[in-house]
Design a protein around this motif. Structure first.
Motif, PDB file in Angstrom:
ATOM      1  N   GLU A  62      52.858 -13.290  34.453  1.00  0.00           N
ATOM      2  CA  GLU A  62      53.124 -13.885  33.131  1.00  0.00           C
ATOM      3  C   GLU A  62      53.392 -15.375  33.231  1.00  0.00           C
ATOM      4  O   GLU A  62      52.948 -16.160  32.401  1.00  0.00           O
ATOM      5  N   GLU A  63      54.091 -15.810  34.251  1.00  0.00           N
ATOM      6  CA  GLU A  63      54.375 -17.234  34.422  1.00  0.00           C
ATOM      7  C   GLU A  63      53.129 -18.021  34.842  1.00  0.00           C
ATOM      8  O   GLU A  63      52.993 -19.184  34.483  1.00  0.00           O
ATOM      9  N   LEU A  64      52.229 -17.405  35.585  1.00  0.00           N
ATOM     10  CA  LEU A  64      51.015 -18.103  36.021  1.00  0.00           C
ATOM     11  C   LEU A  64      49.955 -18.203  34.931  1.00  0.00           C
ATOM     12  O   LEU A  64      49.230 -19.188  34.871  1.00  0.00           O
ATOM     13  N   LEU A  65      49.858 -17.185  34.083  1.00  0.00           N
ATOM     14  CA  LEU A  65      48.831 -17.200  33.043  1.00  0.00           C
ATOM     15  C   LEU A  65      49.192 -18.220  31.968  1.00  0.00           C
ATOM     16  O   LEU A  65      50.342 -18.299  31.539  1.00  0.00           O
ATOM     17  N   PRO A  66      48.220 -18.986  31.523  1.00  0.00           N
ATOM     18  CA  PRO A  66      48.500 -19.965  30.476  1.00  0.00           C
ATOM     19  C   PRO A  66      48.882 -19.290  29.152  1.00  0.00           C
ATOM     20  O   PRO A  66      48.362 -18.229  28.825  1.00  0.00           O
ATOM     21  N   TRP A  67      49.777 -19.913  28.431  1.00  0.00           N
ATOM     22  CA  TRP A  67      50.217 -19.498  27.092  1.00  0.00           C
ATOM     23  C   TRP A  67      50.912 -18.139  27.049  1.00  0.00           C
ATOM     24  O   TRP A  67      50.934 -17.477  26.019  1.00  0.00           O
ATOM     25  N   THR A  68      51.465 -17.680  28.140  1.00  0.00           N
ATOM     26  CA  THR A  68      52.212 -16.415  28.125  1.00  0.00           C
ATOM     27  C   THR A  68      53.694 -16.609  28.434  1.00  0.00           C
ATOM     28  O   THR A  68      54.433 -15.643  28.541  1.00  0.00           O
ATOM     29  N   ASP A  69      54.115 -17.855  28.578  1.00  0.00           N
ATOM     30  CA  ASP A  69      55.515 -18.129  28.919  1.00  0.00           C
ATOM     31  C   ASP A  69      56.487 -17.732  27.817  1.00  0.00           C
ATOM     32  O   ASP A  69      57.687 -17.695  28.042  1.00  0.00           O
ATOM     33  N   PHE A  70      55.985 -17.443  26.634  1.00  0.00           N
ATOM     34  CA  PHE A  70      56.867 -17.077  25.525  1.00  0.00           C
ATOM     35  C   PHE A  70      57.477 -15.683  25.701  1.00  0.00           C
ATOM     36  O   PHE A  70      58.439 -15.337  25.016  1.00  0.00           O
ATOM     37  N   ILE A  71      56.962 -14.887  26.614  1.00  0.00           N
ATOM     38  CA  ILE A  71      57.481 -13.538  26.834  1.00  0.00           C
ATOM     39  C   ILE A  71      58.811 -13.631  27.578  1.00  0.00           C
ATOM     40  O   ILE A  71      58.849 -14.123  28.707  1.00  0.00           O
ATOM     41  N   PRO A  72      59.904 -13.162  26.968  1.00  0.00           N
ATOM     42  CA  PRO A  72      61.216 -13.256  27.629  1.00  0.00           C
ATOM     43  C   PRO A  72      61.443 -12.100  28.604  1.00  0.00           C
ATOM     44  O   PRO A  72      62.226 -11.185  28.350  1.00  0.00           O
ATOM     45  N   SER A  73      60.782 -12.139  29.745  1.00  0.00           N
ATOM     46  CA  SER A  73      60.784 -11.034  30.704  1.00  0.00           C
ATOM     47  C   SER A  73      62.185 -10.623  31.147  1.00  0.00           C
ATOM     48  O   SER A  73      62.511  -9.429  31.175  1.00  0.00           O
ATOM     49  N   PHE A  74      63.012 -11.596  31.502  1.00  0.00           N
ATOM     50  CA  PHE A  74      64.359 -11.286  31.975  1.00  0.00           C
ATOM     51  C   PHE A  74      65.183 -10.612  30.871  1.00  0.00           C
ATOM     52  O   PHE A  74      65.868  -9.628  31.114  1.00  0.00           O
ATOM     53  N   THR A  75      65.099 -11.155  29.667  1.00  0.00           N
ATOM     54  CA  THR A  75      65.895 -10.625  28.558  1.00  0.00           C
ATOM     55  C   THR A  75      65.408  -9.239  28.148  1.00  0.00           C
ATOM     56  O   THR A  75      66.229  -8.366  27.825  1.00  0.00           O
ATOM     57  N   VAL A  76      64.106  -9.019  28.181  1.00  0.00           N
ATOM     58  CA  VAL A  76      63.567  -7.687  27.855  1.00  0.00           C
ATOM     59  C   VAL A  76      64.075  -6.660  28.866  1.00  0.00           C
ATOM     60  O   VAL A  76      64.510  -5.563  28.491  1.00  0.00           O
ATOM     61  N   MET A  77      64.046  -7.005  30.157  1.00  0.00           N
ATOM     62  CA  MET A  77      64.535  -6.066  31.172  1.00  0.00           C
ATOM     63  C   MET A  77      66.032  -5.841  31.022  1.00  0.00           C
ATOM     64  O   MET A  77      66.513  -4.718  31.196  1.00  0.00           O
ATOM     65  N   TRP A  78      66.791  -6.892  30.699  1.00  0.00           N
ATOM     66  CA  TRP A  78      68.230  -6.739  30.474  1.00  0.00           C
ATOM     67  C   TRP A  78      68.472  -5.751  29.337  1.00  0.00           C
ATOM     68  O   TRP A  78      69.310  -4.855  29.458  1.00  0.00           O
ATOM     69  N   ALA A  79      67.732  -5.911  28.247  1.00  0.00           N
ATOM     70  CA  ALA A  79      67.894  -5.010  27.102  1.00  0.00           C
ATOM     71  C   ALA A  79      67.525  -3.581  27.480  1.00  0.00           C
ATOM     72  O   ALA A  79      68.230  -2.634  27.120  1.00  0.00           O
ATOM     73  N   TRP A  80      66.440  -3.422  28.226  1.00  0.00           N
ATOM     74  CA  TRP A  80      66.016  -2.092  28.639  1.00  0.00           C
ATOM     75  C   TRP A  80      67.093  -1.454  29.516  1.00  0.00           C
ATOM     76  O   TRP A  80      67.481  -0.310  29.313  1.00  0.00           O
ATOM     77  N   GLN A  81      67.598  -2.207  30.461  1.00  0.00           N
ATOM     78  CA  GLN A  81      68.572  -1.674  31.402  1.00  0.00           C
ATOM     79  C   GLN A  81      69.929  -1.415  30.749  1.00  0.00           C
ATOM     80  O   GLN A  81      70.589  -0.439  31.067  1.00  0.00           O
TER      81      GLN A  81
END
Length: 96
Positions: A62-81
């Protein structure tokens, strides 16, 4: 501040750093080349196990692909966990 709040704050900070690479035009993608592996390692260390491994790989891509940085990966995993998984566990405990 309790542990749950501090871990959420940490995840929000990690996502904010990922967003920050957009702040400097043309240098943003170069910043992603540096940030992608770092964030993947931090993700793996933060969440551990298969969730950390899967999330770290997803976060790296997600960080390498252009225009995908808007995905809050850390926060989504925190919410899931901390919200979704905890609710499932609580429901299973009540059923038992």
């Amino acid at each position: 501040m309790n542990k749950l709040q501090s871990s959420l704050l940490f995840c929000l900070l990690m996502d904010a750093i990922g967003y920050a690479t957009y702040a400097v035009p043309f240098l943003g993608e170069f910043g992603d080349i540096i940030w992608a592996p770092l964030s993947a390692i931090i993700f793996l260390k933060t969440f551990g196990g298969w969730k950390g491994t899967f999330g770290g790989v997803f976060n790296f891509i997600e960080e390498l692909l252009p225009w995908t940085d808007f995905i809050p990966s850390f926060t989504v995993m925190w919410a899931w966990q901390n919200l979704i998984a905890k609710r499932k566990t609580d429901m299973m405990m009540k059923a038992a």
